[in-house]
Design a protein around this motif. Structure first.
Motif, PDB file in Angstrom:
ATOM      1  N   THR A 127      -0.617   4.134   3.183  1.00 49.20           N
ATOM      2  CA  THR A 127      -0.010   4.804   2.302  1.00 49.20           C
ATOM      3  C   THR A 127      -0.415   4.525   0.756  1.00 49.20           C
ATOM      4  O   THR A 127      -0.256   5.075  -0.145  1.00 49.20           O
ATOM      5  N   SER A 167      -3.598  13.543   7.575  1.00 51.15           N
ATOM      6  CA  SER A 167      -1.997  13.291   7.821  1.00 51.15           C
ATOM      7  C   SER A 167      -1.542  14.068   8.767  1.00 51.15           C
ATOM      8  O   SER A 167      -0.469  13.667   9.119  1.00 51.15           O
ATOM      9  N   MET A 180      -1.289   8.081   5.727  1.00 54.40           N
ATOM     10  CA  MET A 180      -1.973   8.671   6.362  1.00 54.40           C
ATOM     11  C   MET A 180      -2.819   8.034   7.317  1.00 54.40           C
ATOM     12  O   MET A 180      -3.076   6.559   7.317  1.00 54.40           O
TER      13      MET A 180
END
Length: 138
Positions: free
Chosen positions: A21, A46, A1
């Motif tokens: 991540t 995200s 993200m």
């Protein structure tokens, strides 16, 4: 993200962006940001939208104040998370949002910084599931 935050430095904006991540790495980064003591909004998302004026779904957390923080779910059905056991601050607080000092009302500041950090870590761990307050045993 993607994780972004920006500080107002008067003559310029100090922009930061990282891709993470690992929830533990995110929580460590957020602890460092908080411990710096500069009130700032960190955005974690995200999905990128095609419209640059729209925030993609995600979470924003306010860190940097000693005792108060916030977490807000950015989604059509999102909203602020509040812990009823945390009393609000005596006055509104300012956080840098995209390099712009922004005032947040006391009713949105009913989280402890550690809780906001945990909410963000869980958001990453669950792949973007709607955030919730951690249970007392977590």
């Amino acid at each position: 993200m993607k994780v972004t935050w920006t500080y107002d430095r008067g003559d310029h904006r100090d922009n930061h962006e990282v891709d993470l991540t690992d929830p533990a790495a995110l929580e460590a980064l957020l602890r460092d940001i908080h411990q710096a003591g500069e009130a700032v909004v960190v955005t974690i998302f995200s999905d990128i939208t095609d419209d640059s004026d729209d925030l993609p779904p995600g979470v924003q957390i306010g860190l940097g104040h000693r005792a108060h923080a916030f977490a807000v779910h950015i989604a059509d059905d999102g909203g602020y998370l509040n812990d009823p056991t945390v009393p609000p601050p005596d006055q509104e607080l300012h956080f840098d949002l995209g390099g712009v000092p922004t005032e947040y009302p006391t009713e949105h500041l009913r989280l402890r910084p550690d809780t906001a950090i945990q909410v963000a870590g869980t958001f990453l761990k669950t792949g973007g599931a709607p955030p919730r307050l951690p249970a007392a045993s977590e």
